[in-house]
Motif scaffolding. Structure first.
Motif, mmCIF file in Angstrom:
data_model
loop_
_atom_site.group_PDB
_atom_site.id
_atom_site.type_symbol
_atom_site.label_atom_id
_atom_site.label_comp_id
_atom_site.label_asym_id
_atom_site.label_seq_id
_atom_site.Cartn_x
_atom_site.Cartn_y
_atom_site.Cartn_z
ATOM 1 N N GLY A 1 0.803 -1.218 0.000
ATOM 2 C CA GLY A 1 0.000 0.000 0.000
ATOM 3 C C GLY A 1 0.833 1.262 0.000
ATOM 4 O O GLY A 1 0.288 2.372 -0.079
ATOM 5 N N THR A 2 2.150 1.135 0.070
ATOM 6 C CA THR A 2 3.049 2.282 0.147
ATOM 7 C C THR A 2 2.954 3.151 -1.107
ATOM 8 O O THR A 2 3.003 2.638 -2.222
ATOM 9 N N VAL A 3 2.825 4.455 -0.914
ATOM 10 C CA VAL A 3 2.890 5.404 -2.017
ATOM 11 C C VAL A 3 4.318 5.934 -2.077
ATOM 12 O O VAL A 3 4.822 6.515 -1.114
ATOM 13 N N ASN A 4 4.962 5.706 -3.211
ATOM 14 C CA ASN A 4 6.381 6.033 -3.334
ATOM 15 C C ASN A 4 6.609 7.459 -3.839
ATOM 16 O O ASN A 4 5.805 7.981 -4.616
ATOM 17 N N PRO A 5 7.714 8.080 -3.442
ATOM 18 C CA PRO A 5 8.025 9.467 -3.844
ATOM 19 C C PRO A 5 8.615 9.511 -5.262
ATOM 20 O O PRO A 5 9.784 9.860 -5.451
ATOM 21 N N GLU B 1 -10.479 6.593 1.013
ATOM 22 C CA GLU B 1 -9.600 5.437 1.149
ATOM 23 C C GLU B 1 -8.654 5.591 2.329
ATOM 24 O O GLU B 1 -8.352 4.623 3.028
ATOM 25 N N ARG B 2 -8.170 6.794 2.568
ATOM 26 C CA ARG B 2 -7.327 7.021 3.748
ATOM 27 C C ARG B 2 -8.108 6.759 5.027
ATOM 28 O O ARG B 2 -7.586 6.169 5.987
ATOM 29 N N ASP B 3 -9.365 7.195 5.055
ATOM 30 C CA ASP B 3 -10.197 6.974 6.234
ATOM 31 C C ASP B 3 -10.416 5.484 6.467
ATOM 32 O O ASP B 3 -10.302 4.989 7.599
ATOM 33 N N ILE B 4 -10.709 4.752 5.395
ATOM 34 C CA ILE B 4 -10.922 3.312 5.509
ATOM 35 C C ILE B 4 -9.631 2.610 5.929
ATOM 36 O O ILE B 4 -9.635 1.697 6.762
ATOM 37 N N ALA B 5 -8.499 3.045 5.357
ATOM 38 C CA ALA B 5 -7.216 2.444 5.718
ATOM 39 C C ALA B 5 -6.916 2.658 7.192
ATOM 40 O O ALA B 5 -6.464 1.742 7.894
ATOM 41 N N THR C 1 -2.117 3.583 0.398
ATOM 42 C CA THR C 1 -3.469 3.375 -0.101
ATOM 43 C C THR C 1 -4.241 2.500 0.886
ATOM 44 O O THR C 1 -3.759 2.183 1.967
ATOM 45 N N GLY C 2 -5.430 2.090 0.495
ATOM 46 C CA GLY C 2 -6.248 1.230 1.338
ATOM 47 C C GLY C 2 -5.946 -0.253 1.179
ATOM 48 O O GLY C 2 -6.715 -1.088 1.654
ATOM 49 N N ALA D 1 -6.184 -7.432 1.942
ATOM 50 C CA ALA D 1 -7.504 -6.803 1.895
ATOM 51 C C ALA D 1 -7.339 -5.438 1.252
ATOM 52 O O ALA D 1 -6.522 -4.629 1.703
ATOM 53 N N SER D 2 -8.084 -5.190 0.185
ATOM 54 C CA SER D 2 -7.912 -3.920 -0.531
ATOM 55 C C SER D 2 -9.251 -3.221 -0.694
ATOM 56 O O SER D 2 -10.202 -3.770 -1.249
#
Length: 427
Positions: A183-187, A310-314, A339-340, A387-388
């Motif tokens: 789920g990592t968002v990369n720079p 999605e942030r809230d759900i995560a 991400t979630g 789980a996504s």
């Protein structure tokens, strides 16, 4: 926990007929959207209407239906260009999936590689953004190198800098914008700046990002970006590769056949300008119609709102799952730059066993290495549960997930629950 936004998830869910499915006595909790998303009725209707009323091949057919199909297809290209912030629709190439797009990148950019050159990826890549580069390096004698990850599941940028990972020998850097496991968002914007500083081309696999968050290719920093339609509430059978037009015009063809040619002789051929140079044969016409409608739908909900949901759900899911004994969360445990998509293991329980038992309770998750086997080996495991969430996921479904995970853990490890909340680390 109270909702973080006024996002109307129930109104969204009403647009997706499949979410009314039941699994035995349980309502479906679909938590496998990183694998494929469900489709709203408007997308289903758009594809059906095209086949029912406008079906023909594009470009060559100059009759009424042919013109309608061509207009719909090229109109879809223009719609996707607007959706991702492309400067011109000719920068948008329609392919069968994101894997084909990444293979196109590896094949065409690979034609420039030679011994001594280096290609940089990461250990968290999906096989579709790893194997094509392995093949390119094997063909050319170039060297494949990669970013490692930290214990938190983020790219180890300090180690990369210390080891000079991106250097004067680097010709291509290809990184996922968001991991399909962690789920990592990369720079990627910062990494692209490093790549460009040494003259390298920056390729981004955005399959797990374009559906979940606003992505503007004009500011992302990438030279080529691949993503897929079926994860963004669109049809299967279509993927998109975006690239700067000047770069695309400088790349050789990937596949040969109809539509990608300019003039054909028996001893040689010349090739069409982008994007048609890379669209050999009959393209995914109805799929483009459906994908354009998917872009309309997502923009109607609002990509910023989808990302916030999605942030809230995560955040909610991470709080629930980290409260269970015997669980190991893979990747960031805070809903920051992620991400979630949440992958995890249950101590003493094989993911396939847990997945099957959870399915019997209506909770649909994925078990396996998720086409990221090297990442799992790096983490010291063979497989995980994933789980996504997506724009239609509810907190109630996350509650069902937590309950199902707890049930599977206790079923397979022989634990006995003694009351509500038993077996949780805070009990």
């Amino acid at each position: 926990m109270s909702g973080a936004t006024d996002y109307d998830v129930e109104a969204v869910r009403a647009d997706f007929p499949i979410l009314n499915t039941r699994v035995g006595d349980y309502p479906l909790a679909y938590l496998d959207s990183a694998n494929t998303s469900q489709k709203p009725q408007v997308v289903i209707d758009a594809v059906a209407d095209h086949y029912a009323h406008h079906n023909a091949n594009v470009a060559r057919a100059m009759h009424k239906l042919g013109l309608e199909a061509t207009q719909a297809y090229e109109g879809g290209r223009e719609r996707i260009a607007r959706f991702i912030g492309a400067e011109r629709p000719e920068e948008v190439i329609a392919l069968s999936n994101a894997s084909e797009g990444l293979n196109l990148c590896a094949y065409t950019l690979g034609s420039r590689l030679k011994p001594g050159d280096e290609v940089v990826v990461s250990v968290m890549e999906h096989h579709s953004n790893l194997v094509p580069w392995q093949l390119a390096c094997q063909r050319t004698g170039a060297t494949l190198r990669w970013f490692d990850i930290t214990d938190e599941g983020r790219l180890d940028l300090e180690k990369a800098e210390r080891e000079g990972l991106i250097n004067e020998h680097t010709k291509v850097v290809s990184i996922a914008l968001a991991s399909n496991v962690l789920g990592t968002v990369n720079p990627v914007t910062a990494i692209a700046a490093q790549a460009h500083a040494v003259g390298a081309v920056m390729v981004v696999d955005a399959s797990q990002a374009v559906p979940q968050m606003p992505v503007d290719v004009s500011t992302l920093g990438a030279d080529l970006v691949a993503f897929t339609g079926h994860k963004m509430v669109g049809p299967t059978g279509i993927g998109i590769l975006w690239g700067h037009y000047d770069l695309l015009a400088d790349l050789p063809p990937f596949l040969g056949g109809g539509e990608m040619i300019e003039i054909v002789r028996m001893d040689h051929s010349t090739y069409a300008e982008p994007p048609h140079r890379f669209e050999a044969g009959t393209p995914p016409i109805a799929q483009m119609v459906g994908l354009a409608k998917a872009a309309d739908y997502l923009d109607g909900v609002g990509m910023a709102a989808i990302a916030a949901h999605e942030r809230d759900i995560a955040d909610y899911a991470l709080a629930g799952l980290t409260g269970l004994k015997g669980l190991r969360i893979l990747g960031p445990t805070e809903a920051v730059d992620r991400t979630g998509t949440i992958s995890f293991t249950i101590e003493g329980v094989h993911p396939h066993d847990a997945m099957s038992l959870m399915d019997s309770h209506g909770v649909a998750v994925r078990g396996g290495h998720h086409c990221a086997r090297p990442l799992h080996e790096r983490l010291g495991i063979q497989a995980s549960l994933r789980a996504s969430a997506y724009l239609y996921t509810t907190r109630g479904e996350i509650d069902a997930l937590v309950d199902a995970v707890e049930y599977a853990r206790d079923f397979f490890t022989g634990r006995t629950l003694t009351g509500a909340g038993a077996g949780r680390s805070d009990s």
